[in-house]
Enzyme design. Structure first.
Site, PDB file in Angstrom:
ATOM      1  N   ASP A  14      17.338  20.845 -76.449  1.00 53.45           N
ATOM      2  CA  ASP A  14      18.390  21.424 -75.328  1.00 53.45           C
ATOM      3  C   ASP A  14      19.809  21.543 -75.970  1.00 53.45           C
ATOM      4  O   ASP A  14      19.727  20.992 -77.087  1.00 53.45           O
ATOM      5  CB  ASP A  14      18.335  20.322 -74.059  1.00 53.45           C
ATOM      6  CG  ASP A  14      19.419  20.733 -73.205  1.00 53.45           C
ATOM      7  OD1 ASP A  14      19.306  21.755 -72.696  1.00 53.45           O
ATOM      8  OD2 ASP A  14      20.335  19.714 -72.526  1.00 53.45           O
ATOM      9  N   SER A  15      20.772  22.113 -75.150  1.00 51.99           N
ATOM     10  CA  SER A  15      21.886  22.098 -75.832  1.00 51.99           C
ATOM     11  C   SER A  15      22.573  20.805 -75.816  1.00 51.99           C
ATOM     12  O   SER A  15      23.644  20.736 -76.575  1.00 51.99           O
ATOM     13  CB  SER A  15      22.682  22.912 -74.729  1.00 51.99           C
ATOM     14  OG  SER A  15      22.836  22.501 -73.411  1.00 51.99           O
ATOM     15  N   CYS A  77      15.977  23.650 -72.361  1.00 54.48           N
ATOM     16  CA  CYS A  77      17.214  24.124 -71.761  1.00 54.48           C
ATOM     17  C   CYS A  77      16.752  25.614 -70.926  1.00 54.48           C
ATOM     18  O   CYS A  77      16.257  26.200 -71.699  1.00 54.48           O
ATOM     19  CB  CYS A  77      18.153  24.352 -72.987  1.00 54.48           C
ATOM     20  SG  CYS A  77      19.641  25.155 -72.514  1.00 54.48           S
ATOM     21  N   GLU A 156      27.853  15.155 -65.842  1.00 53.53           N
ATOM     22  CA  GLU A 156      28.138  14.487 -67.184  1.00 53.53           C
ATOM     23  C   GLU A 156      29.327  13.240 -66.762  1.00 53.53           C
ATOM     24  O   GLU A 156      29.213  12.461 -67.676  1.00 53.53           O
ATOM     25  CB  GLU A 156      28.410  15.401 -68.400  1.00 53.53           C
ATOM     26  CG  GLU A 156      27.269  16.287 -68.690  1.00 53.53           C
ATOM     27  CD  GLU A 156      27.517  16.779 -70.264  1.00 53.53           C
ATOM     28  OE1 GLU A 156      28.453  16.582 -70.935  1.00 53.53           O
ATOM     29  OE2 GLU A 156      26.448  17.566 -70.581  1.00 53.53           O
ATOM     30  N   CYS A 188      18.575  24.305 -63.985  1.00 45.94           N
ATOM     31  CA  CYS A 188      19.613  23.776 -64.875  1.00 45.94           C
ATOM     32  C   CYS A 188      19.104  22.379 -65.298  1.00 45.94           C
ATOM     33  O   CYS A 188      18.881  21.667 -64.200  1.00 45.94           O
ATOM     34  CB  CYS A 188      21.102  23.716 -64.552  1.00 45.94           C
ATOM     35  SG  CYS A 188      22.226  23.264 -65.728  1.00 45.94           S
ATOM     36  N   HIS A 190      20.895  19.844 -65.614  1.00 48.19           N
ATOM     37  CA  HIS A 190      21.817  18.720 -65.386  1.00 48.19           C
ATOM     38  C   HIS A 190      21.560  18.433 -63.821  1.00 48.19           C
ATOM     39  O   HIS A 190      21.818  17.505 -63.297  1.00 48.19           O
ATOM     40  CB  HIS A 190      23.126  19.064 -65.537  1.00 48.19           C
ATOM     41  CG  HIS A 190      23.532  19.085 -67.130  1.00 48.19           C
ATOM     42  ND1 HIS A 190      22.993  19.575 -67.929  1.00 48.19           N
ATOM     43  CD2 HIS A 190      24.572  18.010 -67.520  1.00 48.19           C
ATOM     44  CE1 HIS A 190      23.625  19.260 -69.296  1.00 48.19           C
ATOM     45  NE2 HIS A 190      24.602  18.476 -69.044  1.00 48.19           N
TER      46      HIS A 190
HETATM   47  N1  DGL Z   1      21.026  22.795 -70.700  1.00 49.20           N
HETATM   48  C1  DGL Z   1      21.733  24.000 -70.051  1.00 49.20           C
HETATM   49  C2  DGL Z   1      20.874  24.554 -69.140  1.00 49.20           C
HETATM   50  O1  DGL Z   1      19.816  24.087 -68.608  1.00 49.20           O
HETATM   51  C3  DGL Z   1      22.821  23.438 -69.247  1.00 49.20           C
HETATM   52  C4  DGL Z   1      24.138  22.976 -70.292  1.00 49.20           C
HETATM   53  C5  DGL Z   1      24.658  23.869 -71.085  1.00 49.20           C
HETATM   54  O2  DGL Z   1      25.497  25.050 -70.515  1.00 49.20           O
HETATM   55  O3  DGL Z   1      24.665  24.120 -72.231  1.00 49.20           O
HETATM   56  O4  DGL Z   1      20.824  25.803 -68.946  1.00 49.20           O
END
Ligand code: DGL
Length: 272
Positions: A14-15, A77, A156, A188, A190
């Site tokens: 993931d990012s 992600c 976060e 997403c 989060h």
């Molecule tokens: N992990 C990203 C997503 O699910 C969210 C956080 C980001 O923008 O990197 O799209």
């Protein structure tokens, strides 16, 4: 495709920290499997970046994990799944799964009216990937998307309840609720942390879809198809890698993973 060994780990990237919500579901569903998780914390967020940049970053993450003896890769992600999944599927000799198709499938199974809302990063919503995937599964469905970029920093910061976040959620969801949706995809990584407040604002007639659960089921299915499921009596190891700030990741990661992370290791994710 070369046949990967069933003793390889499941790679997940993931990012940043958000993909731990997906990793958590995989770990709960498949406790015998070892997982190597990579959070590209040096370059988060992906959600506001261009498709080309996200593809470059995602390729570098996948290359790094593929040197760690993985048998399957999960792109946890949503933004990387939207932009880079096909590229990674072409590049790697192992199965590569994303989170969009499982989420879209779950939404179609949940909805009765076919009026489906999707919330996600700017990248995900502007790509139209959920809409296209849902409409492939259900051509008459109507899909309403809304980018909610402020949800990521709120999650976060641990601001997952209270009047301020409730107002923000109400503002973002207003048009979707006006459109009379009966299902809302949390597109997403989060957003599951904000599930409680999103559910409260959306009302009990709107069902929330978290693609993490469906993705874990997809992992089980694909491992089964490739005869790569480990016996249930084994206990998998969980390894956490990040490209920056391992200490911060360890603190925040526990909330996303649902239990403490024993160790987080820094790695150099070079641009491939
Ligand atoms: N992990 C990203 C997503 O699910 C969210 C956080 C980001 O923008 O990197 O799209």
């Amino acid at each position: 495709m070369n046949r990967p060994s069933s003793h390889g780990a499941i790679g997940v990237f993931d990012s940043g920290v958000g993909g731990l919500t997906v990793c958590r579901r995989i770990a709960e569903t498949l406790p015998a499997e070892s997982i190597v998780y990579l959070g590209d914390t040096a370059r988060v967020p992906y959600g506001s970046k261009s498709a080309n940049t996200v593809i470059r970053y995602a390729t570098a993450c996948a290359q790094l994990l593929s040197r760690r003896n993985i048998k399957l890769l999960v792109v946890a992600c949503n933004t990387a799944s939207a932009f880079a999944l096909e590229t990674l599927q072409q590049q790697l000799p192992i199965p590569v799964l994303g989170v969009v198709t499982p989420g879209a499938l779950a939404a179609c199974n949940c909805s009765t009216s076919g009026r489906i809302g999707v919330i996600g990063t700017r990248g995900v919503i502007e790509s139209g990937v959920y809409e296209a995937t849902i409409r492939r599964l259900w051509p008459d469905a109507q899909v309403f998307g809304k980018a909610c970029p402020l949800f990521v920093p709120f999650a976060e910061e641990g601001w997952t309840e209270g009047p301020i976040i409730k107002d923000v959620v109400r503002t973002y969801l207003d048009a979707l609720l006006q459109a009379d949706i009966d299902t809302l995809v949390l597109g997403c990584t989060h957003y599951p942390l904000l599930r409680h407040v999103i559910a409260e604002v959306a009302g009990s007639h709107v069902r929330l879809v978290d693609s993490a659960e469906e993705t874990a089921r997809d992992v089980v299915r694909v491992l089964g198809e490739h005869d790569m499921v480990l016996p249930a009596d084994e206990q998998g190891a969980h390894t956490f890698l990040v490209s920056d700030c391992p200490d911060g990741f360890m603190d925040l990661g526990a909330q996303f993973f649902g239990r403490p992370l024993e160790r987080v290791e820094w790695v150099d994710v070079c641009d491939g």
